[in-house]
Structures are given as C-alpha cells and as structure tokens.
Motif scaffolding. Structure first.
Motif, short mmCIF file in Angstrom:
data_model
loop_
_atom_site.label_atom_id
_atom_site.label_comp_id
_atom_site.label_asym_id
_atom_site.label_seq_id
_atom_site.Cartn_x
_atom_site.Cartn_y
_atom_site.Cartn_z
N SER A 76 0.81 -1.22 0.00
CA SER A 76 0.00 0.00 0.00
C SER A 76 0.84 1.28 0.00
O SER A 76 0.36 2.33 -0.38
CB SER A 76 -0.92 0.03 1.22
OG SER A 76 -0.19 0.27 2.41
N SER A 104 -9.81 -4.63 -6.59
CA SER A 104 -8.79 -5.63 -6.24
C SER A 104 -8.50 -5.67 -4.74
O SER A 104 -8.01 -6.67 -4.23
CB SER A 104 -7.49 -5.33 -7.00
OG SER A 104 -6.90 -4.13 -6.51
N GLY A 105 -8.76 -4.56 -4.05
CA GLY A 105 -8.40 -4.46 -2.64
C GLY A 105 -6.96 -4.03 -2.42
O GLY A 105 -6.55 -3.78 -1.28
N ASN A 106 -6.17 -3.93 -3.48
CA ASN A 106 -4.78 -3.50 -3.39
C ASN A 106 -4.66 -2.08 -3.93
O ASN A 106 -4.70 -1.87 -5.15
CB ASN A 106 -3.87 -4.44 -4.19
CG ASN A 106 -3.86 -5.84 -3.65
OD1 ASN A 106 -4.01 -6.05 -2.44
ND2 ASN A 106 -3.71 -6.82 -4.52
N TYR A 107 -4.50 -1.09 -3.03
CA TYR A 107 -4.56 0.31 -3.43
C TYR A 107 -3.38 1.10 -2.88
O TYR A 107 -2.76 0.71 -1.89
CB TYR A 107 -5.87 0.95 -2.96
CG TYR A 107 -7.09 0.18 -3.40
CD1 TYR A 107 -7.25 -0.23 -4.73
CD2 TYR A 107 -8.08 -0.18 -2.48
CE1 TYR A 107 -8.35 -0.96 -5.13
CE2 TYR A 107 -9.20 -0.90 -2.88
CZ TYR A 107 -9.33 -1.30 -4.20
OH TYR A 107 -10.43 -2.01 -4.60
N THR A 140 -8.27 2.78 -8.04
CA THR A 140 -8.80 3.31 -6.77
C THR A 140 -7.63 3.90 -5.98
O THR A 140 -6.61 3.24 -5.81
CB THR A 140 -9.49 2.21 -5.96
OG1 THR A 140 -10.62 1.72 -6.71
CG2 THR A 140 -9.98 2.73 -4.63
N ILE A 168 -10.83 5.73 -2.01
CA ILE A 168 -11.21 4.92 -0.87
C ILE A 168 -10.72 5.61 0.40
O ILE A 168 -9.62 6.16 0.42
CB ILE A 168 -10.65 3.48 -0.99
CG1 ILE A 168 -11.20 2.59 0.13
CG2 ILE A 168 -9.13 3.47 -1.01
CD1 ILE A 168 -10.90 1.10 -0.08
#
Length: 282
Positions: A76, A104-107, A140, A168
């Motif tokens: 991150s 993806s949840g990886n930001y 994101t 986010i």
C-alpha cells in the motif's frame, strides 16, 4: 508521509463575488522513523528511502511500472512518499494497467508528487490483462496525488477519470493537477476523477474532451470537496453533494496561470505549506 486530513474549516467572503467559500485545512503528518524507511527501501528498485525528506524517485517508465506492480501485488505504501523527476511517456501503442486496480483491494495509500511533470500517452481501455474497466492513472486511490499533469492520451471504460476512477477512505486527495487526455465512459467520465466520495480535489484543471452518459469536467459522481477548479461550469455531476467552491478567478485559460494563482492562494491562506505545491513553469 503527508496525509491530507479535512478537519478544521474556515470561511472567507470575497467582496468581488460576495461568495462564502469554505476551505479545508490540510494537516501534514511526518513519520520520524527513518530506520523503518531505510529498511523498507532496500526491497525496491528506486533511489531514495521513501521518507518525506528522501522520497522514492520515479524517473522513468520502468520506475512507474515498478510502483504499479508493487501496489497491485499488495503493497500500500502508506506513510511513504514518491517524487516524479521527469516527464514519463507511457507509449502510444500501450494500454495502461492502473495503479491499484478497481475492486482488487490493493490500493495506493502513499503520497505521489509529480514534481510539476507530465504523464504522456496515458491510454486505458478494455483488454484481457486488466480486471476492471474503471480506471485512469490510478484505479482506486487511497492516498494523495499532487503536482502532476496528464498531458495526452485516451482513457475509455465504464467509470473513468484521468488521475483516478475511484477513491477509498477519507484521506484521498488530488491537488494541483491537470488533464489534457480524452476521457470516454460508457457509464460516467470525469476530467480528473469519477467517484471520489470521501476525498478532495483541489486546484485542478481539465482541458480534455469528456463524454459519457453522465460526465463532468472535474468529478463525474461525487467527492467531499471540490475547490478551485477550471472550468467551473459543469465541473461536477448534477447530483454532486459535496462542497464546490472557487476562490480565485476562473477566467485564465492557460493551466499554468490558473494553477499558479491557486498555489499562491493556498500558501497565503496557510492551507498547504509552500513546500508541498510546485509552480508550473512556462
């Protein structure tokens, strides 16, 4: 890291417009743990340690791709700083995979300082190697992007923007940036971003052509704050619910004139330290 928090707000009335403008004070946190920065930096190919005083240096396409691949693999970079030191051409024939692919949840949660440099040929569109049609330079964004110009390209997808599609968290910010790329959305398209709910867009300008079922020159869905942007007409979606305010004249058609005047105001009002924003040269 420089984290942009929206906490304290103050109001000013300009006699020329009799407009009440509310501006967010942006607080900057610095991580003093230099040993942590040094140890972490050894895992990556960039010069620098990632601290505020010694940021990771992005000086080439290879450097930028390494950042993207690291984020998309789950790093991150929260608390870390990057500085772009030259214009970077992504290539006319290449489709860009966003930094932090949507869903993806990886930001990216760090700070990316463009150094008043440009990204050239930012081309995004549907292809087999990406997982989402929502994108821009970032898919994101949870961190901050400042002092960056998108000089050219074509960004086409479902929900798209030049700097980012979505945000986010409540620390995402796009500050002192511009766009000249074409933005085309099947759903929504924004010159700077699409859905930036919880985040802020400050001192930004769009010259790129924008088209979609729902489109706006700056933010095509929502954000908490949209301050000092050009063009102000159709800057945001008709259903926008955040604060929209300009605190300098929007008559300047050259992005450097407009953004530099905005920087002067941000400095004089103590909204951002002078070291954070970089003037645009002619």
């Amino acid at each position: 890291m420089r984290l942009f928090h929206k906490g304290l707000f103050f109001a000013r009335i300009f006699t020329s417009t009799t407009l009440l403008i509310i501006l967010g004070v942006i607080i900057i946190n610095r991580n003093p743990n230099l040993f942590f920065f040094d140890a972490f930096a050894k895992s990556f190919p960039w010069a620098g340690s990632g601290s505020l005083e010694d940021p990771f240096i992005i000086n080439s396409l290879e450097d930028l791709i390494a950042l993207r691949d690291s984020v998309n693999s789950g790093t991150s970079f929260e608390g870390f700083n990057f500085l772009q030191t030259s214009n970077i051409d992504l290539g006319k024939s290449n489709l860009w995979i966003p930094i932090g692919e949507f869903g993806s949840g990886n930001y990216f949660y760090g700070t990316y300082d463009g150094g008043s440099n440009q990204i050239i040929n930012l081309n995004f569109g549907s292809c087999k190697i990406i997982n989402s049609n929502n994108g821009g330079l970032f898919g994101t964004l949870g961190g901050q992007v400042l002092n960056l110009g998108i000089e050219s390209g074509r960004i086409e997808g479902d929900y798209v923007g030049s700097i980012a599609s979505h945000s986010i968290g409540d620390r995402a910010a796009i500050i002192n940036c511009y766009n000249k790329a074409t933005i085309i959305g099947s759903g929504r398209a924004g010159g700077i971003c699409d859905n930036f709910t919880g985040g802020s867009v400050i001192n930004c300008i769009n010259y790129g052509n924008v088209s979609a079922a729902e489109s706006a020159q700056i933010i095509s869905y929502n954000a908490d704050y949209c301050l000092n942007v050009f063009p102000i007409e159709n800057a945001v979606n008709a259903n926008y619910r955040g604060i929209l305010a300009n605190y300098i004249s929007s008559n300047d058609v050259d992005y450097r004139d407009f953004l530099n005047k905005g920087i002067e105001y941000l400095h004089s009002a103590d909204i951002l330290p002078e070291s954070e924003l970089k003037y645009w040269s002619y």
